[in-house]
Design a protein around this motif. Structure first.
Motif: not given
Length: 319
Positions: A6, A8, A68, A80, A84
């Protein structure tokens, strides 16, 4: 089945957005600035550059990744994850704001305004995003591991910071406390069980002093370009400033006041990796906060103690 990485994206509200929130319209904001000798075009142009950079970075995230976004004001409420990759789109200060909430995730700093700031922590351009994200998950990335400072209260509450932690009164008025330097040496750092440090590492006799001052600052090598350096220069200190990756901190007492009940001799020092600086509160209310963000502070009252030292967690910044 493991989760997809992911990305962020950390960003912050621009000055232009803050002006609109306060004044309602572009025209009203422009009138307000013109009455103070400024033009609305400059913050509006900076806002557009930042939005374009954020959009370019978002578009570079691989389609099979999750994504995100989190605004700076919401960092303390964002969770978090270990998978990430944190992409900070903004300034050096925004990297510091995010660092205290991370636990080893790789960080990519994207500069929205090259040349305006130092670019010490936001070292990359948006067109490099795809390559950097791929390197972050493949294990081929070269990382700087930057030292952080940590404060742990006796009720186990803690904060970390990339630049510095300040302890004192929220309004920077005179604070009363007892300072102990050289305490807690050995393994484990400020968050360890005090009993675990006995007999470990090097021996040093703690030195204590009751003080009244405008606060204590404990900073890292990254912070040695900012507030910490200003104190170091003001004192003409002979203490060597640490580098960003050095496991060493400097601390200074600000404006200690000598009196029959308080001293001013214990006002600066070095904390190596296993050293701890301890402060016991002798005022109604003191606060400890990191990197200038007082809204996310620990509150301390009479009799409470807090320990500061090198954090075990480091900021892992892609070079």
């Amino acid at each position: 089945m493991s989760l997809a990485p992911r990305a962020v994206l950390v960003h912050r509200t621009s000055e232009y957005e803050e002006l609109l929130a306060r004044h309602g319209t572009h025209g009203q904001a422009g009138f307000f600035l013109s009455s103070r000798g400024r033009a609305i075009e400059e913050p509006a142009a900076r806002h557009l550059r930042a939005r374009r950079t954020l959009a370019e970075v978002a578009a570079a995230v691989p389609l099979n990744w999750r994504q995100a976004r989190v605004e700076r004001a919401d960092l303390d409420r964002f969770l978090f994850g270990p998978e990430d990759v944190v992409v900070v789109v903004g300034t050096d200060g925004l990297v510091a704001n995010a660092a205290k909430y991370l636990s080893g995730q790789p960080v990519v700093g994207i500069d929205t305004e090259p040349g305006r700031g130092l670019g010490v922590l936001v070292r990359h351009r948006p067109e490099e995003t795809a390559r950097l994200l791929a390197a972050a998950v493949s294990g081929s990335a070269v990382l700087d591991e930057l030292t952080m400072v940590e404060a742990v209260a006796d009720n186990t509450e803690r904060i970390r910071a990339l630049n510095e932690i300040y302890l004192g009164r929220s309004g920077h008025q005179s604070a009363r406390y007892r300072l102990t330097a050289g305490a807690g040496t050995g393994r484990g750092g400020p968050g360890a069980d005090p009993g675990a440090t006995e007999g470990a590492g090097r021996e040093r006799t703690p030195v204590s002093e009751t003080q009244a001052s405008s606060g204590v600052l404990v900073g890292t090598g990254t912070g040695a370009t900012g507030w910490l350096r200003s104190l170091w220069r003001e004192r003409s200190s002979g203490l060597p400033l640490p580098g960003p990756a050095d496991p060493r901190l400097l601390w200074f007492v600000r404006e200690a006041w000598p009196s029959p009940a308080t001293g001013a001799s214990l006002v600066a020092g070095v904390l190596e990796r296993t050293d701890v600086l301890r402060l016991t509160v002798e005022s109604d209310r003191l606060v400890a906060f990191g990197d200038g963000v007082e809204s996310d502070a620990l509150e301390l009252t009479w009799g409470q103690s807090i320990r500061l030292g090198v954090a075990e967690t480091r900021l892992r910044l892609l070079i």
